[in-house]
Scaffold this motif. Structure first.
Motif, mmCIF file in Angstrom:
data_model
loop_
_atom_site.group_PDB
_atom_site.id
_atom_site.type_symbol
_atom_site.label_atom_id
_atom_site.label_comp_id
_atom_site.label_asym_id
_atom_site.label_seq_id
_atom_site.Cartn_x
_atom_site.Cartn_y
_atom_site.Cartn_z
ATOM 1 N N ARG A 1 2.758 -5.878 -11.716
ATOM 2 C CA ARG A 1 1.884 -5.721 -10.152
ATOM 3 C C ARG A 1 2.458 -4.791 -9.407
ATOM 4 N N ILE A 2 3.674 -4.079 -9.373
ATOM 5 C CA ILE A 2 3.737 -3.100 -9.090
ATOM 6 C C ILE A 2 3.215 -2.108 -9.873
ATOM 7 N N ARG A 3 3.004 -1.883 -11.280
ATOM 8 C CA ARG A 3 2.112 -0.710 -11.600
ATOM 9 C C ARG A 3 0.164 -0.473 -11.372
ATOM 10 N N GLY B 1 0.807 -0.629 0.057
ATOM 11 C CA GLY B 1 0.359 -0.165 -0.146
ATOM 12 C C GLY B 1 0.444 1.276 -0.009
ATOM 13 N N LYS B 2 1.898 0.940 -0.454
ATOM 14 C CA LYS B 2 3.023 1.911 0.198
ATOM 15 C C LYS B 2 3.288 3.354 -1.749
ATOM 16 N N ARG B 3 2.977 4.616 -1.291
ATOM 17 C CA ARG B 3 3.541 4.732 -2.733
ATOM 18 C C ARG B 3 4.713 4.934 -3.136
ATOM 19 N N ASN C 1 0.191 1.049 -8.483
ATOM 20 C CA ASN C 1 -0.239 2.748 -8.775
ATOM 21 C C ASN C 1 0.882 2.565 -8.448
ATOM 22 N N GLY C 2 2.130 1.753 -8.617
ATOM 23 C CA GLY C 2 3.360 2.174 -8.132
ATOM 24 C C GLY C 2 4.156 2.658 -9.532
ATOM 25 N N LEU C 3 4.846 3.356 -9.603
ATOM 26 C CA LEU C 3 5.282 4.653 -11.125
ATOM 27 C C LEU C 3 7.275 3.997 -11.479
#
Ligand SMILES: Cc1cc2nc3c(=O)[nH]c(=O)nc-3n(C[C@H](O)[C@H](O)[C@H](O)COP(=O)(O)OP(=O)(O)OC[C@H]3O[C@@H](n4cnc5c(N)ncnc54)[C@H](O)[C@@H]3O)c2cc1C
Ligand SMILES: [Zn+2]
Lengths: 87, 418, 911
Positions: C208-210, C174-176, C213-215
């Motif tokens: 999965r990172i994307r 859940g981290k940005r 919501n990972g950039l």
């Protein structure tokens, strides 16, 4: 670029602030000449912690005292100043 | 001291350059020196050199907490000029500039002083009047200065943006042709080698941590290598002036701030002179190795961090590119910064302190490299005789409380408004 | 298939090739020339640490010199040129420096080229020409660079297996997350070393990172780690020299991260031996990258030299690709490498190489004390691994010594940063014996620094690592010492007889890899980072096509020339209109503060050095302000609008400074006062109307008798409420009209109609200068230059006798009362026109005693007059001096007079 915890706005980028002067440079209005000149023209300038006056110029515009380490840039305190009536 | 020359290099070519001696010794500190200079930057080393050379003192030490030349001397953008508006300033710097012109020979060490011209650009009629005023003040005191027309500026620096609709269009300039750049390290090393050969002990990795007092006088220093007695002690520590003076209980009209500089990857010659601007806060020159050297304003808040600030750096680059758009695709390869001792009128302090036998040379802000020979010369005079030289007399520490400040920019006591 | 050119010849590359891969694919071994000796150089690495293969890429304003061939991906039409050679790469005259190498040892230039500075400049001319690498573009940059700010909980630098895993875990908790990778693919080391399923894992992890919501940013380098976990990222949106989509070539990110994870891996080290710089000598992992990632086999007969296990993977990869491994030189004793299946020599270290300009032909080595040689066209070396600790150190972190890996690894940090993966735990290596023959054993390849240069520096006393670097130029090249630092430290430690960590360490400063200047400047390069402020009445002025004058960040009309007038002609006409008739001008930029509340007067008497409280309501006065050190720093007027409401004006140029000053006094020094001080500079536009007919104009405009001199009234013009101040800068009866800026145009139009109707004129700053100089009024930045006391400016009689104003104690300093200070004077030309800015001298060749701060002409009578500062000027009226401007070849004989040339008694203010 530091992150300065403005007492009114919360942590904000240093680029929103302007450093104005150190607390030890403040010349009280009623200071006798000698004391006033000593205040104005000498500094502790420590290689360590000092109290500095910054202004959130491109934010809430308030003045504040930032207690900061001059080598590590650690900010231990940031307190509001000004008329108590300020919200 | 084995002399340096082209011939000695050729001789070395035959023997694998094995005949060279250390440029300076690595002595143990003695228990007492007649004069101790704190700080092995260019100023401290030059002071020691002239103390030995001009005043014939024999028992001198320079104490350096790190390695010589590792402070601002080895970090600056090496602009050498004497084009100041105010008389005490241009007289002091001009004395230095004259010494620069013979320095490589004097030291038998090539400091690569290159008088390629130091040019201020003017961007409006008002700027041009201000430049003329500065130039006239210099010329009337016998110092070279020439106003340049727009065309002359364009000819000297073909890559400047000369378009009329630029944010700060270039209207002309003021050049000091005898100004230029030098190799910073060589200045420290050349003075060190010269001083060492005259018997000065240069003691590195020796930090001064306190002063030994006898009543109102200083009689020695405490260091990381033990206590050392001294007849006179001269502080010469640039950004650390406030800290070291503080060890003697003094508070100075100085605030330490970080100044950064940067250099691009090396390219073939593109900048011919030293370019400075009246309205923009950046200065540009190109080193012999081809890197374009850049500097801007100090970070403008107190700091001993010796680390720069990205916004200040990006601002300086933006201003530089506004002047020389062709820099756009070069790459910045290194940034660094130094701790500068910002004095409260922008001018240096060279002279006595309220503590007997303790002297101060500091407050050079971001402009003391050019003064290295003059600073050393006048400080040596002051340390040797106990009295200031005529050139540094106006730069006394007590000028602030007396009201005799030397304020080139007229911006008053706060360093960050300068 | 992609076409590109190198030195004018067209070649083809494969999709995904770096320029280096493409050159190797085309059999090109010689790519560049070294900096000092112009030695032929090839491709040594496959990454950003490349010291040798530097080329100029692109054309016109997109030309990027010194581009590492290993750090540019080939695109259709890429144009690359070799550099630092003349006439061509193969035959380079500059290589004669190589023959002179024995004389051109480290620091040789400090020891020769003596004589005058001019003489040095003669040599320097040639040295400069030989130095540098590529050529800078000469045309301007057609592309843009953008900047962006971002925030995240976790910034992961490096998309190797460790970085990918960390980013994945953080994102899914859940981290940005922002994950950056300098390469154009994720997991380049996995592609180099892994199996097919590893590539699948990378793709899945990225997805999965994307999804969480990972950039993920590729082609993005974390280049600077600043205070409080601010990291700057440089993102390439187009390759060097490539025409970018949307015009934007690169993007600079300022990322404030909650935590930073560095998974930056390590950089392989070369080995030191003679002629280790020849094309055909490459780093082992680089060879493996070319073989496995790019499908290029850079040699057929290969010798491998190593002090660790990793190089065996290279041997394996080469073998699988069909190359012949003629020898593996393993520095370690047996049984290292015993089961590798290659011909391994233990206790073996390379000695030297032979070959031609373009290629390697032979490798010799010392094996158990004996010299052996092999014919080979590729030598892959692995001297160990240097963790990429740059960002950790930029963040202010410390390092530990890892003896097994012979490397520094990250230790504590004061910022919120951790290092993981290979950067934290480098592979173990064998510590090699000292190199006996240091000549031509390069450690800094680009700058041509050899081990013998290090030895020489040591012998000459340049013993701290910083001295060593600076004396030899080691680590100063465009690769920033990524390959050379450890070799130098190692040699230094040997000389000192200590372990490496005791020999010292150099600091790492931003940027990690070189950053394009245009990117740093961003959009700022266009306006030099200095915004322009527009006058509220800008359009009205612009329609008249005035000559503009920059003033701070404003532009104001300087004059309104008509029918081909020059500036001087127009200004004189305008000034005459004011003297004889009436003129109007825009004074909107003046600083303005509205100060109100029961303590307003008390507050103003702290700011202003004159009295204020004595003003009756509806009256105003001239005032000035001192800095805390007692010098005058601004002046203006103060008006009592109401019982408890004042308007204070001061100079345009000092407006920001004054705003800060007032705010400081209010907030910090006087929090107890019941006062409000509001900056209304841009709230009000201002119009000044001046001249003998000004009163008549005003009467018409407001329909009543206008206020007398130094009085103020509210009024209405053209239906708009205004404040009228009767004040004069020009020396004529005059009024300033302040109007809410948004409706000021209406008022301006009404005023202009009336002024023109009775034969008046608009006037600009130039005419205003003429008028005020003649009248002897001061200007901030001119006579008020920050070095003058009230006494110096003859203002001391106006000082508030009660004191209490800021600057009172500064003013009491003794030197400010001594003689010899510069004082304000007037100057009248006896002969010639007085040059502005010229020096006041008693005779030609004498040192200046003062200067001319402002010069003008008497508007009606003609004749040159000026204001100036002169040492003890008050007592020197009548003296004759020369105003001399050597830089302009101008001078005038002048008489010192009082600084008023017009209506000293102030008759013209009276009705
Ligand atoms: C980025 C930058 C750019 C600059 N550009 C220019 C320019 O273009 N032109 C110009 O004229 N000037 C420039 N300057 C200013 C110039 O560098 C300095 O004014 C000048 O070099 C100061 O020399 P110094 O010998 O006094 O100081 P330094 O070289 O800093 O020497 C002081 C020495 O004192 C040592 N020291 C400190 N404390 C102690 C202690 N307690 N005990 C022992 N030793 C101690 C330090 O280690 C240091 O080596 C620039 C400065 C910077 C930072
Ligand atoms: Zn705020």
């Amino acid at each position: 670029m530091m992150l300065i915890p403005c007492p009114h706005c919360g942590p904000r980028a240093q680029s929103e602030f302007i450093y104005e002067r150190t607390v030890d440079s403040v010349v009280p209005l009623d200071a006798p000449t000698d004391e006033a000149m000593t205040k104005l023209f000498t500094r502790n300038n420590p290689r360590g912690v000092d109290d500095e006056i910054w202004r959130h110029t491109y934010g809430c515009r308030a003045w504040m005292v930032v207690t900061r380490h001059r080598v590590t840039n650690e900010i231990s305190e940031c307190r509001a100043i000004g008329p108590e009536a300020l919200p | 001291m084995s002399r340096y020359s082209a011939l000695s290099l050729l001789r070395g070519a035959l023997n694998g350059q094995r005949h060279w001696q250390p440029a300076w010794r690595d002595p143990e500190p003695k228990s007492y020196y007649d004069v101790i200079i704190i700080g092995g930057g260019g100023h401290g080393l030059a002071t020691a050199y002239y103390l030995a050379k001009v005043h014939g003192l024999k028992n001198i030490a320079v104490l350096e907490k790190g390695w010589i030349g590792g402070g601002n001397t080895g970090r600056n953008t090496t602009i050498v000029r004497s084009n100041y508006r105010l008389e005490p300033l241009h007289n002091l710097f001009e004395f230095g500039l004259k010494l620069w012109h013979g320095l490589s020979d004097e030291l038998n060490y090539n400091v690569m002083f290159s008088p390629r011209g130091a040019m201020f650009l003017g961007h409006s009629d008002a700027d041009m009047v201000k430049l003329a005023e500065r130039g006239d003040a210099m010329r009337c005191d016998g110092i070279d200065a020439d106003l340049l027309t727009r065309d002359q500026v364009a000819k000297l620096e073909p890559l400047l943006d000369m378009s009329r609709d630029a944010r700060f269009p270039i209207q002309g300039g003021l050049i000091q042709r005898r100004g230029g750049t030098a190799r910073h390290d060589a200045v420290a090393w050349g003075y060190a080698r010269g001083a060492d050969s005259l018997g000065v002990d240069i003691i590195q990795k020796c930090e001064v941590t306190g002063f030994v007092r006898d009543g109102d006088a200083v009689v020695g220093v405490e260091t990381t290598r033990g206590r050392i007695g001294a007849g006179r002690v001269g502080i010469c520590v640039a950004g650390h002036s406030g800290h070291v003076a503080g060890l003697a209980g003094l508070k100075l009209p100085v605030e330490s701030q970080t100044l950064q500089a940067m250099v691009t990857e090396g390219v073939k010659p593109m900048i011919n002179s030293v370019i400075m601007s009246q309205s923009l806060h950046c200065y540009i020159s190109q080193s012999d190795k081809g890197g374009v050297v850049f500097g801007g304003d100090p970070d403008n808040w107190p700091s001993y961090a010796q680390r720069g600030h990205p916004m200040v750096m990006e601002g300086a680059v933006a201003q530089g590119l506004a002047l020389v758009p062709a820099l756009s695709r070069l790459r910045m390869v290194r940034t660094w910064s130094g701790v500068t001792d910002m004095s409260f009128d922008g001018a240096p302090i060279i002279g006595e302190t309220p503590v007997r036998n303790l002297f101060l040379n500091g407050g050079w802000c971001y402009g003391g490299f050019k003064a290295t020979p003059a600073s050393g010369w006048t400080y040596a005079h002051t340390l040797a005789t106990g009295k200031p030289h005529a050139l540094n007399a106006p730069f006394s520490l007590d000028r602030f409380e007396r009201g005799a400040t030397i304020d080139e920019t007229g911006s008053g006591p706060m360093p960050n408004s300068r | 298939m992609i076409n590109f050119s190198f030195d004018g010849k067209v070649y083809t590359a494969q999709e995904g090739d770096t320029l280096a891969a493409a050159l190797l694919r085309n059999g090109i071994g010689l790519v560049g020339r070294s900096f000092k000796y112009h030695r032929p150089r090839g491709i040594m690495t496959a990454g950003v640490e490349e010291p040798n293969a530097l080329v100029t890429v692109g054309e016109g304003g997109r030309t990027e010199p010194n581009t590492r061939a290993t750090d540019v991906f080939v695109y259709e039409g890429l144009v690359a040129k070799s550099q630092n050679r003349w006439p061509n790469l193969s035959f380079d005259i500059g290589s004669v420096f190589g023959f002179a190498a024995p004389a051109l040892s480290a620091g040789f230039y400090y020891k020769t080229f003596f004589g005058s500075a001019k003489k040095w400049m003669f040599y320097e001319y040639f040295i400069r020409k030989a130095a540098g690498l590529g050529n800078a573009p000469t045309s301007s940059d057609p592309d843009r660079f953008s900047q962006r700010a971002a925030f995240c909980d976790i910034l992961v630098v490096g998309a190797g297996p460790a970085g990918m895993q960390a980013a994945l875990e953080a994102a899914e908790s859940g981290k940005r997350v922002i994950l950056v990778e300098q390469d154009n693919i994720l997991g380049p080391s996995l592609i180099r070393d892994g199996q097919e399923q590893d590539a699948d894992w990378i793709n899945a992890a990225a997805a999965r990172i994307r999804a969480a919501n990972g950039l993920i940013l590729t082609r993005t380098t974390a280049s600077g780690y600043w205070e409080h976990d601010l990291v700057t990222l440089t993102q390439r949106l187009s390759e060097p020299g490539q025409i970018p989509q949307n015009n934007v070539a690169q993007r600079l990110w300022h990322v404030r991260a909650g935590q930073v994870i560095l998974a930056t891996g390590s950089i392989e080290r070369p080995m030191a031996f003679a002629h280790n710089d020849r094309p055909g000598v490459m780093l082992s992992q680089a060879v493996r990258s070319y073989v496995r990632r790019f499908g290029v086999v850079p040699g057929k007969r290969v010798v491998i030299a190593t002090n660790n296990d990793d190089a065996y993977k290279t041997a394996q990869a080469l073998k699988e690709a069909g190359a012949q491994i003629v020898a593996v030189l393993d520095a370690r004793p047996a049984p290292a490498g015993a089961n590798s299946g290659h011909r391994v020599y233990n206790n073996a270290t390379p000695l030297s190489t032979k070959g031609a300009r373009h290629c390697l032909k032979n490798v010799s080595a010392l094996v158990d004390g004996a010299t052996l040689e092999w014919d080979a066209d590729l030598l892959a070396v692995s001297g160990g691994f240097t963790p990429v600790v740059h960002l950790h150190m930029q963040a202010g972190g410390t390092l530990d010594w890892n003896a097994d890996a012979q490397a520094f690894v990250p230790a504590a940090s004061r910022q919120n940063v951790t290092t993981i993966g290979g950067a934290a735990e480098p592979q173990p290596i064998f510590k090699m014996a000292s190199v006996a023959k240091p000549k031509k054993s390069f450690i800094d390849f680009q700058n041509d620094v050899t081990l013998s240069d290090v030895d020489l520096a040591w012998a000459e006393g340049y013993r701290s690592v910083e001295h060593l670097k600076r004396y030899t130029t080691l680590g100063m090249a465009t690769d920033q010492g990524k390959l050379s630092n450890m070799a130098a430290l190692g040699r230094l430690a040997e000389k000192q007889g200590v372990a490496i960590p005791e020999a010292g360490l150099t600091t790492f400063r931003p940027p990690y890899t070189p950053v394009t200047m245009g990117l740093l400047a961003g959009a700022g390069a266009k306006d030099a980072g200095a915004h322009v402020r527009r006058l509220a009445l800008y359009d009205l002025h612009a329609a008249k096509n005035p000559i503009w004058q920059p003033l701070g960040y404003w532009f104001r009309p300087r004059a309104y020339p008509i029918s081909g007038e020059s500036l001087a002609q127009a200004a004189l006409r305008e000034a005459k209109a004011v003297r004889n008739n009436v003129g109007m001008t825009d004074v909107s930029t003046l600083a303005k503060f509205e100060v109100s509340g029961p303590d307003a007067a008390a507050f103003l008497e702290i700011i202003c050095a004159t009295t204020v409280s004595k003003l009756a309501a509806g009256r105003g006065r001239y005032t000035f302000m001192l800095r805390e050190d007692g010098f005058v720093f601004d002046d203006g007027t103060v008006w009592r609008l109401d019982e408890n409401r004042y308007l204070l004006t001061s100079s345009t140029g000092g407006a920001d400074r004054m705003a800060t000053h007032i705010s400081y006094v209010r907030q910090y020094l006087c929090p107890h006062l019941r006062v409000s001080a509001v900056n209304v500079q841009e709230h009000y536009a201002g119009i000044a109307i001046a001249g003998p007919k000004a009163k008549a104009v005003l009467t018409t405009l407001i329909g009543e008798e206008p206020p007398r001199h130094m009085s103020t009234v509210p009024a209405v013009i053209a239906g708009v409420p205004v404040i009228i101040l009767a004040a004069s800068y020009s020396g004529e009866r005059a009024f300033e009209i302040y109007i809410t800026a948004s409706v000021a145009a209406t008022v301006w139009a009404a005023c202009e109609a009336e002024v023109l109707h009775i034969g008046g004129a608009l006037y600009g700053l130039e005419a205003m200068e003429f008028l005020r100089i003649e009248k002897g009024h001061l200007v901030v930045g001119g006579e008020v230059d920050g070095r003058m006391t009230p006494h110096d400016l003859a203002l001391d009689k106006m000082l508030n006798k009660a004191g209490g104003y800021i600057g009172a104690s500064g003013l009491a300093r003794p030197a400010l009362a001594e003689t010899g200070r510069r004082q304000l004077v007037g100057l009248e030309a006896l002969e010639g026109d007085i040059p502005e800015g010229s020096m006041l001298v008693s005779n030609e060749g004498a040192s200046p005693q003062g200067h001319v701060s402002a010069a003008a002409f008497r508007i009606i009578e003609g004749g040159s007059v000026a204001l100036g500062q002169l040492v003890d000027g008050f007592s020197r009226h009548g003296e004759i001096l020369i105003a001399s401007s050597p830089t302009r070849g101008q001078k005038a004989r002048v008489r010192v007079v009082a600084p008023h040339f017009y209506d000293h008694a102030g008759e013209r203010y009276r009705d």
